[in-house]
Write an enzyme that holds these catalytic residues in place. Structure first.
Site, PDB file in Angstrom:
ATOM      1  N   ASP A 193      -6.738  -3.551  -7.465  1.00 52.27           N
ATOM      2  CA  ASP A 193      -7.265  -4.064  -6.194  1.00 52.27           C
ATOM      3  C   ASP A 193      -7.580  -5.542  -6.345  1.00 52.27           C
ATOM      4  O   ASP A 193      -7.926  -6.002  -7.436  1.00 52.27           O
ATOM      5  CB  ASP A 193      -8.528  -3.300  -5.780  1.00 52.27           C
ATOM      6  CG  ASP A 193      -8.867  -3.568  -4.320  1.00 52.27           C
ATOM      7  OD1 ASP A 193      -8.303  -2.879  -3.452  1.00 52.27           O
ATOM      8  OD2 ASP A 193      -9.647  -4.499  -4.052  1.00 52.27           O
ATOM      9  N   ARG A 247      -3.498   6.655   0.018  1.00 47.81           N
ATOM     10  CA  ARG A 247      -3.942   7.860   0.708  1.00 47.81           C
ATOM     11  C   ARG A 247      -2.949   8.592   1.585  1.00 47.81           C
ATOM     12  O   ARG A 247      -3.241   9.694   2.033  1.00 47.81           O
ATOM     13  CB  ARG A 247      -5.210   7.545   1.509  1.00 47.81           C
ATOM     14  CG  ARG A 247      -6.422   7.456   0.591  1.00 47.81           C
ATOM     15  CD  ARG A 247      -7.617   6.936   1.327  1.00 47.81           C
ATOM     16  NE  ARG A 247      -7.329   5.611   1.860  1.00 47.81           N
ATOM     17  CZ  ARG A 247      -8.233   4.838   2.453  1.00 47.81           C
ATOM     18  NH1 ARG A 247      -9.453   5.273   2.614  1.00 47.81           N
ATOM     19  NH2 ARG A 247      -7.902   3.647   2.901  1.00 47.81           N
ATOM     20  N   ARG A 306       0.819  -1.223   0.000  1.00 47.80           N
ATOM     21  CA  ARG A 306       0.000   0.000   0.000  1.00 47.80           C
ATOM     22  C   ARG A 306       0.852   1.272   0.000  1.00 47.80           C
ATOM     23  O   ARG A 306       0.471   2.272   0.619  1.00 47.80           O
ATOM     24  CB  ARG A 306      -0.955   0.024   1.188  1.00 47.80           C
ATOM     25  CG  ARG A 306      -2.071  -1.019   1.117  1.00 47.80           C
ATOM     26  CD  ARG A 306      -3.197  -0.568   0.191  1.00 47.80           C
ATOM     27  NE  ARG A 306      -4.245  -1.574   0.140  1.00 47.80           N
ATOM     28  CZ  ARG A 306      -5.406  -1.458   0.792  1.00 47.80           C
ATOM     29  NH1 ARG A 306      -5.674  -0.412   1.513  1.00 47.80           N
ATOM     30  NH2 ARG A 306      -6.304  -2.402   0.674  1.00 47.80           N
ATOM     31  N   TYR A 365     -14.801 -12.290   0.335  1.00 49.77           N
ATOM     32  CA  TYR A 365     -15.590 -11.103  -0.007  1.00 49.77           C
ATOM     33  C   TYR A 365     -16.833 -11.492  -0.804  1.00 49.77           C
ATOM     34  O   TYR A 365     -17.889 -10.891  -0.663  1.00 49.77           O
ATOM     35  CB  TYR A 365     -14.744 -10.083  -0.786  1.00 49.77           C
ATOM     36  CG  TYR A 365     -13.735  -9.385   0.096  1.00 49.77           C
ATOM     37  CD1 TYR A 365     -14.059  -8.212   0.771  1.00 49.77           C
ATOM     38  CD2 TYR A 365     -12.461  -9.912   0.286  1.00 49.77           C
ATOM     39  CE1 TYR A 365     -13.141  -7.568   1.600  1.00 49.77           C
ATOM     40  CE2 TYR A 365     -11.531  -9.285   1.110  1.00 49.77           C
ATOM     41  CZ  TYR A 365     -11.884  -8.115   1.764  1.00 49.77           C
ATOM     42  OH  TYR A 365     -10.977  -7.489   2.588  1.00 49.77           O
ATOM     43  N   ARG A 374      -6.701  10.987  -7.318  1.00 47.43           N
ATOM     44  CA  ARG A 374      -7.927  10.256  -6.975  1.00 47.43           C
ATOM     45  C   ARG A 374      -9.154  11.151  -7.084  1.00 47.43           C
ATOM     46  O   ARG A 374     -10.229  10.690  -7.476  1.00 47.43           O
ATOM     47  CB  ARG A 374      -7.768   9.712  -5.552  1.00 47.43           C
ATOM     48  CG  ARG A 374      -8.953   9.064  -4.918  1.00 47.43           C
ATOM     49  CD  ARG A 374      -9.131   7.636  -5.400  1.00 47.43           C
ATOM     50  NE  ARG A 374     -10.192   6.966  -4.651  1.00 47.43           N
ATOM     51  CZ  ARG A 374     -11.483   7.155  -4.863  1.00 47.43           C
ATOM     52  NH1 ARG A 374     -11.893   7.983  -5.810  1.00 47.43           N
ATOM     53  NH2 ARG A 374     -12.380   6.519  -4.141  1.00 47.43           N
TER      54      ARG A 374
HETATM   55  O1  CP3 Z   1       0.198   0.363  -2.996  1.00 51.28           O
HETATM   56  C1  CP3 Z   1      -0.573  -0.593  -3.197  1.00 51.28           C
HETATM   57  O2  CP3 Z   1      -0.486  -1.623  -2.503  1.00 51.28           O
HETATM   58  C2  CP3 Z   1      -1.530  -0.418  -4.340  1.00 51.28           C
HETATM   59  C3  CP3 Z   1      -2.450  -1.408  -4.793  1.00 51.28           C
HETATM   60  C4  CP3 Z   1      -3.410  -2.138  -3.855  1.00 51.28           C
HETATM   61  C5  CP3 Z   1      -4.682  -1.654  -3.396  1.00 51.28           C
HETATM   62  N1  CP3 Z   1      -5.317  -2.684  -2.772  1.00 51.28           N
HETATM   63  C6  CP3 Z   1      -5.236  -0.308  -3.613  1.00 51.28           C
HETATM   64  C7  CP3 Z   1      -6.360   0.173  -2.788  1.00 51.28           C
HETATM   65  C8  CP3 Z   1      -3.274  -3.442  -3.405  1.00 51.28           C
HETATM   66  C9  CP3 Z   1      -2.074  -4.383  -3.559  1.00 51.28           C
HETATM   67  C10 CP3 Z   1      -4.484  -3.779  -2.729  1.00 51.28           C
HETATM   68  C11 CP3 Z   1      -4.737  -5.113  -2.170  1.00 51.28           C
HETATM   69  C12 CP3 Z   1      -5.927  -5.343  -1.365  1.00 51.28           C
HETATM   70  N2  CP3 Z   1      -7.188  -4.821  -1.515  1.00 51.28           N
HETATM   71  C13 CP3 Z   1      -5.987  -6.279  -0.303  1.00 51.28           C
HETATM   72  C14 CP3 Z   1      -4.831  -7.171   0.123  1.00 51.28           C
HETATM   73  C15 CP3 Z   1      -3.845  -6.465   0.972  1.00 51.28           C
HETATM   74  C16 CP3 Z   1      -4.344  -6.115   2.337  1.00 51.28           C
HETATM   75  O3  CP3 Z   1      -4.465  -4.908   2.598  1.00 51.28           O
HETATM   76  O4  CP3 Z   1      -4.598  -7.042   3.123  1.00 51.28           O
HETATM   77  C17 CP3 Z   1      -7.288  -6.268   0.217  1.00 51.28           C
HETATM   78  C18 CP3 Z   1      -7.802  -7.106   1.372  1.00 51.28           C
HETATM   79  C19 CP3 Z   1      -8.059  -5.328  -0.570  1.00 51.28           C
HETATM   80  C20 CP3 Z   1      -9.507  -5.029  -0.445  1.00 51.28           C
HETATM   81  C21 CP3 Z   1      -9.733  -3.601  -0.177  1.00 51.28           C
HETATM   82  N3  CP3 Z   1      -9.544  -2.581  -1.097  1.00 51.28           N
HETATM   83  C22 CP3 Z   1     -10.219  -3.021   1.019  1.00 51.28           C
HETATM   84  C23 CP3 Z   1     -10.540  -3.781   2.282  1.00 51.28           C
HETATM   85  C24 CP3 Z   1     -10.318  -1.644   0.786  1.00 51.28           C
HETATM   86  C25 CP3 Z   1     -10.885  -0.614   1.718  1.00 51.28           C
HETATM   87  C26 CP3 Z   1      -9.979  -0.251   2.814  1.00 51.28           C
HETATM   88  C27 CP3 Z   1      -9.127   0.916   2.412  1.00 51.28           C
HETATM   89  O5  CP3 Z   1      -7.908   0.848   2.654  1.00 51.28           O
HETATM   90  O6  CP3 Z   1      -9.701   1.882   1.917  1.00 51.28           O
HETATM   91  C28 CP3 Z   1      -9.842  -1.384  -0.526  1.00 51.28           C
HETATM   92  C29 CP3 Z   1      -9.713  -0.075  -1.195  1.00 51.28           C
HETATM   93  C30 CP3 Z   1      -8.356   0.305  -1.728  1.00 51.28           C
HETATM   94  N4  CP3 Z   1      -7.499  -0.513  -2.419  1.00 51.28           N
HETATM   95  C31 CP3 Z   1      -7.757   1.591  -1.642  1.00 51.28           C
HETATM   96  C32 CP3 Z   1      -6.519   1.516  -2.306  1.00 51.28           C
HETATM   97  C33 CP3 Z   1      -5.531   2.620  -2.524  1.00 51.28           C
HETATM   98  C34 CP3 Z   1      -8.403   2.822  -1.029  1.00 51.28           C
HETATM   99  C35 CP3 Z   1      -9.366   3.421  -2.009  1.00 51.28           C
HETATM  100  C36 CP3 Z   1      -9.433   4.921  -1.973  1.00 51.28           C
HETATM  101  O7  CP3 Z   1      -8.561   5.601  -2.535  1.00 51.28           O
HETATM  102  O8  CP3 Z   1     -10.401   5.403  -1.392  1.00 51.28           O
END
Ligand code: CP3
Length: 345
Positions: free
Chosen positions: A77, A31, A27, A153, A40
């Site tokens: 994602d 943000r 990540r 999910y 974004r």
């Molecule tokens: O830098 C990176 O890692 C970029 C790519 C990336 C994202 N999600 C972007 C994202 C990666 C590798 C993921 C993986 C991901 N997504 C996982 C596995 C890793 C982990 O954290 O355990 C999981 C479980 C998800 C599912 C997911 N996506 C959730 C639970 C959420 C909401 C929680 C949150 O952090 O907002 C997301 C949204 C998400 N995925 C965001 C980003 C940058 C936030 C969206 C936004 O900009 O509002």
């Protein structure tokens, strides 16, 4: 022997040991970066952002430009694949992802695999764009969610649940669960193949919900579907290193490393270096595992723990990373502190 010019991160995955380990952070895009928030704000919604290669490529490159990371993680994602498989996926502010739930494995088999791949084509386009803009010293990591983590999910509909509904399927609907995991492994193999063909340098499998499972269950729903995914990728001709991240695997880590066919394991925050070193073969590459809360807190303790983790894995191939993702309110200067600490020794 790795060819000359092969980047440090890939050489480490191939077994090389470095005094200063290569570094990237889960990540790292997102943000905590003002440039991400700005980008974004121009997208209609998060899915749209992920499916727009110009934006997703820019988001992938932002942390690399700012911090000089050794790895760029594809901006996408783990839930995109469910969207491509015909399940509705939305991301809601304050709630997180919301997925249209499945009644059974048949609901994951309504869209032909070729159509799933077509719907995910923008992600491959992002991979090729990033690859063409990335310095050869930086490795591009493609990824997908592991079959079990993504399936949770699809069964639960949301992320912030106790996962008991999905976990119960192991005992109450074993055949349906087996079939659903098989479908996820196959679709995910095609998706990761496309990322490899588009130019990814390594692949990572995120099993964020591998925690809290009985050992026999861990074998059934974590090890076996991941082994199937890795062997399908190899059958399809993918030779890239594959990092598996079974978050919360605990004492099952060594079996996971031995039996899934992954080239390296990502360690989570709770990993115990002495246990990791005692249970994995000496040349098995690991990645991890600084506490994201410490990264956010910063200070002397951050530097001390960074050095401690580096020292703990001095004798084996090690990629420095967090134990989970960067938290949104993490100060940029703390990330800089870690990176410079790794560069300066
Ligand atoms: O830098 C990176 O890692 C970029 C790519 C990336 C994202 N999600 C972007 C994202 C990666 C590798 C993921 C993986 C991901 N997504 C996982 C596995 C890793 C982990 O954290 O355990 C999981 C479980 C998800 C599912 C997911 N996506 C959730 C639970 C959420 C909401 C929680 C949150 O952090 O907002 C997301 C949204 C998400 N995925 C965001 C980003 C940058 C936030 C969206 C936004 O900009 O509002």
């Amino acid at each position: 022997m790795a060819a000359r010019g092969t980047p440090k991160l890939i050489r480490t995955l191939g077994g090389e040991i470095h005094k200063r380990p290569p570094v990237w952070m889960m990540r790292q895009a997102g943000r905590h970066l003002p440039e991400y928030l700005e980008l974004r704000s121009r997208a209609r919604d998060f899915l749209d952002f992920c499916y727009t290669p110009s934006m997703a490529a820019e988001a992938t490159l932002q942390p690399v430009k700012r911090y000089g990371m050794d790895g760029a993680i594809l901006f996408a994602d783990i839930l995109l694949i469910l969207d491509a498989m015909g399940r509705g996926v939305r991301f809601e502010k304050g709630i997180g992802p919301i997925v249209e739930t499945i009644g059974g494995p048949g609901d994951l088999d309504t869209v032909p695999l070729s159509a799933v791949a077509d719907r995910l084509a923008p992600v491959s386009e992002t991979v090729s764009r990033v690859k063409s803009q990335l310095s050869p010293a930086t490795s591009l990591i493609g990824f997908a969610g592991a079959p079990w983590t993504v399936l949770i999910y699809a069964i639960e509909g949301r992320g912030k649940t106790d996962k008991n509904e999905a976990r119960s399927w192991v005992y109450t609907r074993p055949d349906d669960l087996g079939r659903a995991l098989e479908l996820m492994s196959e679709a995910t193999a095609r998706y990761m193949l496309a990322q490899a063909e588009a130019g990814a340098d390594a692949l990572m499998i995120f099993d964020s919900w591998a925690e809290g499972l009985a050992d026999d269950v861990f074998r059934k729903i974590i090890i076996s579907p991941t082994a199937r995914l890795v062997s399908r990728l190899r059958e399809l001709g993918v030779t890239l290193p594959i990092i598996g991240f079974p978050r919360g695997a605990g004492a099952m880590l060594a079996e996971y490393a031995d039996q899934t066919g992954v080239s390296a394991v990502g360690l989570d925050t709770s990993a115990v270096p002495a246990h990791v070193n005692a249970s994995l073969p000496a040349d098995f590459p690991v990645q991890g595992h600084l506490d994201p809360l410490l990264l956010r807190a910063g200070g002397e303790q951050l530097v001390a723990r960074t050095r401690e983790i580096v020292a703990a894995y001095r004798g084996r191939p090690h990629i420095f990373n967090l134990g989970h993702g960067v938290l949104p309110d993490t100060p940029i200067s703390n990330v800089e502190t870690v990176v410079s600490c790794l560069r300066d020794g």
